[in-house]
Design a protein around this motif. Structure first.
Motif, PDB file in Angstrom:
ATOM      1  N   TYR A  29      -1.827  -3.440  -5.130  1.00  0.00           N
ATOM      2  CA  TYR A  29      -3.015  -4.115  -5.613  1.00  0.00           C
ATOM      3  C   TYR A  29      -3.720  -4.776  -4.439  1.00  0.00           C
ATOM      4  O   TYR A  29      -3.088  -5.207  -3.474  1.00  0.00           O
ATOM      5  N   PHE A  37      -0.936  -6.909  -2.672  1.00  0.00           N
ATOM      6  CA  PHE A  37       0.297  -7.161  -3.420  1.00  0.00           C
ATOM      7  C   PHE A  37       0.932  -5.844  -3.822  1.00  0.00           C
ATOM      8  O   PHE A  37       0.265  -4.946  -4.338  1.00  0.00           O
ATOM      9  N   PHE A  48       5.757  -8.753  -9.077  1.00  0.00           N
ATOM     10  CA  PHE A  48       4.959  -8.726  -7.863  1.00  0.00           C
ATOM     11  C   PHE A  48       5.715  -9.244  -6.649  1.00  0.00           C
ATOM     12  O   PHE A  48       6.560 -10.143  -6.756  1.00  0.00           O
ATOM     13  N   GLY A  49       5.341  -8.684  -5.506  1.00  0.00           N
ATOM     14  CA  GLY A  49       5.838  -9.175  -4.244  1.00  0.00           C
ATOM     15  C   GLY A  49       5.040 -10.393  -3.791  1.00  0.00           C
ATOM     16  O   GLY A  49       4.079 -10.791  -4.458  1.00  0.00           O
TER      17      GLY A  49
END
Lengths: 115, 113
Positions: free
Chosen positions: A35, A90, A106-107
Motif C-alpha cells: 500500500y 506499507f 500491516f507492517g
C-alpha cells in the motif's frame, strides 16, 4: 515476535535512483500486499500477491516492480525514483478463509523521501 | 466501483467525551468491514471487524461499531475517550468478491486532557 516486518524504516534518496523495500511475514499467510500512504494519509493498494502470484496491480507505474521469492516475502523495487514517489509504503498480509480474504495485518511502514 | 467515505476529517474532543466517527461505503454486494487505528508514528492496527452475524461489533480498547446495512454505514463509537486514543482512524471495506481493501480518507482524532 514481529508479524509483518519491513526494511528499511526510513529511506532518503535522490531523484532518478533505484531502491528496494523488503517485507517479510511470519504469520504463515498466503497473500501479501503493498500500500502507498500519501502526505494526506490516504491509503491505496498497489499490489497483491497470493502464493507468489500477482493478483492485484492497481494502475501503478511500471517503475514499480514487486517481487515475491516465496510466500513469506514480498519486496518492492522502484526504478527511476520521482518526487511524487515520496510516501509511506506499507506491506500487509492476510489469509484467505473460505474464498474470502481475512483481516490484513500491516507492517510498520517505510517512509520514502525522494529529494 | 467501491468507495468509502469518512465524514469527519478532524475531530477534537476532551477526555471522557463520547465519540462517534462516521463511515459509509458504496457497494451493492456482500462486504467485510474494518476499522483500523494508526497511532502517531506507528503502523495500522486492527480495532475491530465485521464479517457476519451480530451487526454490533466490539473491538479492542472499548471501541464498538454498528453495521447498518440499509444505510451502508459502519460507524465507530466509544462512550468515553482517553488522551491515548489520539490517532488516525481508518474505515475500510473489502468486497467479498475481491481481495481489495478500500480505505476511507481517515479521521484524525485529537483528545485533550
Amino acid at each position: 515476535d514481529t508479524a509483518v516486518s519491513q526494511t528499511p524504516k526510513y529511506l532518503v534518496t535522490q531523484m532518478g535512483n533505484d531502491k528496494s523495500i523488503k517485507c517479510e511475514q511470519n504469520l504463515g499467510h498466503d497473500t501479501m500486499y503493498w500500500y502507498k500512504q500519501d502526505s494526506k494519509k490516504f491509503l491505496k493498494i498497489m499490489f497483491s500477491y497470493n502464493n507468489k502470484e500477482l493478483i492485484i496491480n492497481e494502475t501503478v507505474p511500471n517503475r514499480f516492480s514487486p517481487k515475491s521469492p516465496d510466500k513469506a516475502h514480498l519486496n518492492l523495487h522502484i526504478n527511476s525514483l520521482e518526487l511524487g514517489d515520496s510516501a509511506v509504503y506499507f506491506c500487509a498480509s492476510s489469509q484467505k478463509t473460505g474464498g474470502s480474504t481475512d483481516t490484513q495485518y500491516f507492517g510498520p511502514g517505510t517512509r520514502l523521501t525522494v529529494l | 466501483a467501491q468507495s468509502v467515505s469518512q465524514h469527519n476529517h478532524h475531530v477534537i474532543l476532551s477526555e471522557a467525551a463520547s465519540l462517534e466517527l462516521g463511515c459509509n461505503y458504496s457497494y451493492g454486494g456482500t462486504v467485510n468491514l474494518f476499522w483500523y487505528v494508526q497511532y502517531p508514528g506507528q503502523h495500522l492496527q486492527l480495532l475491530l471487524k465485521y464479517f457476519s452475524g451480530d451487526p454490533l461489533v466490539k473491538g479492542i480498547k472499548g471501541f464498538e461499531a454498528e453495521f447498518i446495512k440499509s444505510k451502508f454505514s459502519f460507524n465507530l463509537r466509544k462512550p468515553s475517550v482517553q488522551w491515548s486514543d489520539t490517532a488516525e482512524y481508518f474505515c475500510a471495506v473489502n468486497a467479498r468478491s475481491t481481495d481489495k481493501l478500500i480505505f476511507g480518507t481517515g479521521t484524525r482524532l485529537q483528545v485533550f486532557p
